[in-house]
Design a protein around this motif. Structure first.
Motif, short mmCIF file in Angstrom:
data_model
loop_
_atom_site.label_atom_id
_atom_site.label_comp_id
_atom_site.label_asym_id
_atom_site.label_seq_id
_atom_site.Cartn_x
_atom_site.Cartn_y
_atom_site.Cartn_z
N ALA A 53 0.83 -1.21 0.00
CA ALA A 53 0.00 0.00 0.00
C ALA A 53 0.85 1.25 0.00
O ALA A 53 0.57 2.21 -0.72
CB ALA A 53 -0.93 -0.01 1.21
N SER A 54 1.92 1.26 0.79
CA SER A 54 2.76 2.45 0.89
C SER A 54 3.48 2.71 -0.43
O SER A 54 3.57 3.86 -0.88
CB SER A 54 3.78 2.29 2.03
OG SER A 54 4.46 3.50 2.27
N ALA A 55 3.98 1.66 -1.07
CA ALA A 55 4.62 1.83 -2.37
C ALA A 55 3.63 2.36 -3.40
O ALA A 55 3.95 3.23 -4.22
CB ALA A 55 5.23 0.52 -2.84
N ALA A 56 2.40 1.85 -3.36
CA ALA A 56 1.37 2.30 -4.30
C ALA A 56 1.06 3.77 -4.09
O ALA A 56 0.89 4.54 -5.05
CB ALA A 56 0.11 1.45 -4.15
N LEU A 77 9.27 -0.44 -3.97
CA LEU A 77 8.55 -1.51 -3.27
C LEU A 77 9.49 -2.27 -2.34
O LEU A 77 9.15 -2.56 -1.19
CB LEU A 77 7.92 -2.45 -4.30
CG LEU A 77 7.04 -3.62 -3.84
CD1 LEU A 77 7.85 -4.82 -3.43
CD2 LEU A 77 6.09 -3.21 -2.71
N GLN A 78 10.68 -2.56 -2.81
CA GLN A 78 11.64 -3.27 -1.96
C GLN A 78 12.01 -2.44 -0.74
O GLN A 78 12.17 -2.97 0.37
CB GLN A 78 12.90 -3.63 -2.77
CG GLN A 78 12.68 -4.69 -3.83
CD GLN A 78 12.21 -6.01 -3.24
OE1 GLN A 78 12.70 -6.45 -2.20
NE2 GLN A 78 11.26 -6.64 -3.90
N VAL A 83 11.44 -1.34 5.14
CA VAL A 83 10.94 -0.47 6.20
C VAL A 83 9.94 -1.23 7.08
O VAL A 83 10.02 -1.18 8.32
CB VAL A 83 10.28 0.78 5.59
CG1 VAL A 83 9.43 1.51 6.63
CG2 VAL A 83 11.35 1.73 5.05
N ALA A 84 9.00 -1.94 6.45
CA ALA A 84 8.01 -2.68 7.22
C ALA A 84 8.67 -3.71 8.14
O ALA A 84 8.26 -3.87 9.30
CB ALA A 84 7.02 -3.37 6.27
N VAL A 107 17.23 5.56 4.81
CA VAL A 107 18.24 4.64 4.26
C VAL A 107 17.56 3.37 3.76
O VAL A 107 17.84 2.88 2.65
CB VAL A 107 19.31 4.32 5.31
CG1 VAL A 107 20.20 3.18 4.83
CG2 VAL A 107 20.15 5.55 5.62
N LEU A 108 16.65 2.83 4.55
CA LEU A 108 15.96 1.59 4.17
C LEU A 108 15.03 1.81 2.98
O LEU A 108 14.97 0.99 2.08
CB LEU A 108 15.15 1.08 5.36
CG LEU A 108 15.95 0.59 6.57
CD1 LEU A 108 15.04 0.39 7.76
CD2 LEU A 108 16.70 -0.70 6.24
N ALA A 109 14.32 2.93 2.99
CA ALA A 109 13.31 3.18 1.95
C ALA A 109 13.93 3.56 0.62
O ALA A 109 13.39 3.21 -0.44
CB ALA A 109 12.35 4.28 2.41
N ALA A 110 15.02 4.30 0.64
CA ALA A 110 15.52 4.94 -0.58
C ALA A 110 16.75 4.29 -1.18
O ALA A 110 17.25 4.75 -2.20
CB ALA A 110 15.82 6.42 -0.29
N ARG A 111 17.23 3.21 -0.58
CA ARG A 111 18.40 2.52 -1.15
C ARG A 111 18.07 2.05 -2.56
O ARG A 111 17.05 1.43 -2.80
CB ARG A 111 18.78 1.33 -0.28
CG ARG A 111 20.10 0.66 -0.68
CD ARG A 111 20.32 -0.60 0.12
NE ARG A 111 20.21 -0.36 1.54
CZ ARG A 111 19.79 -1.28 2.41
NH1 ARG A 111 19.43 -2.48 1.99
NH2 ARG A 111 19.75 -1.01 3.70
#
Length: 248
Positions: A53-56, A77-78, A83-84, A107-111
């Protein structure tokens, strides 16, 4: 005596009843019988659905079953999946060092999405930095507002600021979920609030824009949306729990 900056928000029309309804819905959801023995499975599925959902919401929609099958390599998405998975381990640190946790979430979201040198670094804007400091102060104990109200403000403020390059919205949504976990509102991270935002996406976008105006009506619109999204997220516990019980 310092005035609590969030104290007036519950007095906005219809906000307090919406917060109470969401609280009741979460309490009911967290009594689902699947959580007694299959809580880990429920939590894993909530994490998956929240990430999708967050990626969408960030503009990168994917079919949930494709994600489950491991065939989606999209870096946004990855990042949302990373992050989750990290949220449970960051909940204790969040109220102690919110700026540090935000950097870690980025860092986790944007790598793989932004250059390495930009990871974990907010934009170089003194005004953004000052507002981040103010937000961090609230998270670190600067308010006695209801957890849902604080989470909504964290989310709305980070969406408005977009303090990080790339998928900053993924960070905002994760920070809000962390707030619900760290405050004890959703201690096991089982409320899939991001699914609620996705299901009500036009309202989500409109209410976030209204919040960014800073007007009482704008803030009220966002708080009411957030409470509704929490209710949808709480309902996911029952939906997921019933699916797991039916399959066992």
């Amino acid at each position: 005596m310092t005035t609590d900056p969030l104290a007036p928000l519950l007095a906005l029309a219809d906000v307090a009843p919406a917060v109470d309804r969401a609280r009741d819905r979460v309490d009911q959801a967290l009594r689902h019988r699947a959580l007694r023995r299959q809580g880990g499975q429920v939590a894993a599925e909530v994490g998956l659905r929240s990430a999708v959902a967050s990626a969408a919401l960030e503009g990168y929609p994917h079919e949930r079953e494709d994600v489950r099958a491991g065939t989606v390599t999209d870096p946004v998405l990855q990042g949302a999946l990373r992050v989750a998975g990290a949220l449970p381990g960051l909940a204790d640190l969040w109220p102690k060092a919110p700026r540090q946790v935000l950097a870690r979430l980025h860092v986790l979201a944007a790598r793989g999405v932004v250059p390495e040198e930009a990871l974990g670094r907010p934009v170089a804007d003194p005004a953004v930095g000052a507002r981040l400091d103010g937000l961090a102060g609230l998270v670190a104990g600067g308010t006695k507002a209801a957890p849902l109200v604080l989470a909504a403000v964290v989310h709305g403020e980070l969406l408005a600021l977009r303090p990080f390059a790339g998928p900053s919205g993924v960070v905002a949504r994760a920070a809000a979920r962390l707030t619900l976990v760290a405050t004890g509102f959703d201690p096991r991270g089982l409320v899939a609030v991001d699914v609620g935002h996705r299901e009500r996406e036009p309202e989500y976008v409109g209410a976030a824009g209204a919040f960014a105006t800073g007007t009482p009506d704008g803030v009220r619109s966002w708080l009411r949306h957030y409470a509704s999204a929490v209710e949808v997220g709480a309902d996911q516990v029952g939906i997921i729990g019933d699916e797991i019980l039916a399959a066992s």
